[in-house]
Design a protein around this motif. Sequence first.
Motif, PDB file in Angstrom:
ATOM      1  N   THR A 163      -2.619  -5.885  -1.894  1.00  0.00           N
ATOM      2  CA  THR A 163      -1.247  -6.202  -1.475  1.00  0.00           C
ATOM      3  C   THR A 163      -0.870  -7.652  -1.758  1.00  0.00           C
ATOM      4  N   ASP A 164      -1.686  -8.355  -2.521  1.00  0.00           N
ATOM      5  CA  ASP A 164      -1.400  -9.753  -2.849  1.00  0.00           C
ATOM      6  C   ASP A 164      -0.094  -9.848  -3.647  1.00  0.00           C
ATOM      7  N   LYS A 171       4.102  -3.967   0.936  1.00  0.00           N
ATOM      8  CA  LYS A 171       2.786  -3.876   1.562  1.00  0.00           C
ATOM      9  C   LYS A 171       2.654  -2.594   2.368  1.00  0.00           C
ATOM     10  N   HIS A 172       3.713  -2.251   3.093  1.00  0.00           N
ATOM     11  CA  HIS A 172       3.696  -1.020   3.880  1.00  0.00           C
ATOM     12  C   HIS A 172       3.538   0.199   2.973  1.00  0.00           C
ATOM     13  N   ARG A 175      -0.097   0.330   1.683  1.00  0.00           N
ATOM     14  CA  ARG A 175      -1.015   0.743   2.756  1.00  0.00           C
ATOM     15  C   ARG A 175      -0.912   2.236   3.020  1.00  0.00           C
ATOM     16  N   THR A 191      -9.617  -8.051   1.322  1.00  0.00           N
ATOM     17  CA  THR A 191      -8.358  -8.588   1.834  1.00  0.00           C
ATOM     18  C   THR A 191      -8.609  -9.836   2.670  1.00  0.00           C
ATOM     19  N   GLU A 196      -4.376  -6.003   7.963  1.00  0.00           N
ATOM     20  CA  GLU A 196      -4.605  -4.891   7.041  1.00  0.00           C
ATOM     21  C   GLU A 196      -5.821  -4.066   7.467  1.00  0.00           C
TER      22      GLU A 196
END
Length: 325
Positions: A163-164, A171-172, A175, A191, A196
């Motif tokens: 998610t960088d 990001k959601h 995930r 991470t 996270e």
Amino acid sequence: MDYAIEVKNLSKQFGSLRAVDDVSFNVARGEVLGFLGPNGAGKSTTMKMIAGFLEPTHGTVSLCGYDVLTDPISLKKKLGYLPEGAPAYGEMTPLTFLNFIADIRGLKGRYRKERIIDVVEKIHIEGVLHQSIDTLSKGFKRRVGMAQAILHDPDVLIMDEPTDGLDPNQKHEVRTLIQNMAKDKAIIISTHILEEVDAVCDRAIIISKGQLLFNGTPTELIAKSKFHNAVSLLINTNQSGAAKLALLNLPSVKAVEIEEQPMGMSQLLVIPTNAMSIAGTVSSLVNNNGWGVEQLRVEAGRVDEVFRDITIGSVKKLTEPEHLS
């Protein structure tokens, strides 16, 4: 248990530097493992060895029964890998890059077309498919890297900071995608975002200075916090002093911290002895004394505090000189 990833006594030496030091762990199918550690801890080096991009100095790695040293081609067929920085050919578009990866992976015919369509939709890169990768934002480059990692629907996924560079909504989405894929895959994600771990991981590993310091569930990790089962009280400031004294007289209470709040209120954080459950005891004391408490809640714990304690504590142990006898 039949593990999809088996890592045994893995070490990597670069000259006099031991970047990874005797690390062992397993990951089962259907499990997401969070790989945590400060910068320079050895996370990326470990993941590169598992993926077959670095040869271990010592130890063994097997994915789905294939050994990283004796059968690397079969191992890589089972693996999807998102490395640090998500390198790609900048002059290509995401579509030409995915077709290039499909060629390498041996995807053909209708299945090839369906896989490209599927990952483009899942990773949400439809709007940049025909734009050169060099011109994409960091977040979209990361998405393209993830798309190539899952294109061949691998049994094992290893993702370094997936998610960088993504915004909170992205990001959601990532995930959620990881959680959905985890049903039939073994996944390792590196991470530095501690939230996270709780959001997507079934288990967490912490390494520092190349050594494995923790291996357990997020629940077990957060239970190591001194704030685990602590009780937070929002109370009238004029009652906070007496409340603190009364709370400290409870044998199950280790400490009480006070922080002044607006509107004549104070926040009391009641820290239990040995992470005991004290909510009932504190609540009874509040009711018996008639304190003006507007809020009472139980703290789960603080992962950032546990992370610091584990990693900084390990550094101190490694750097302390031995006492002369």
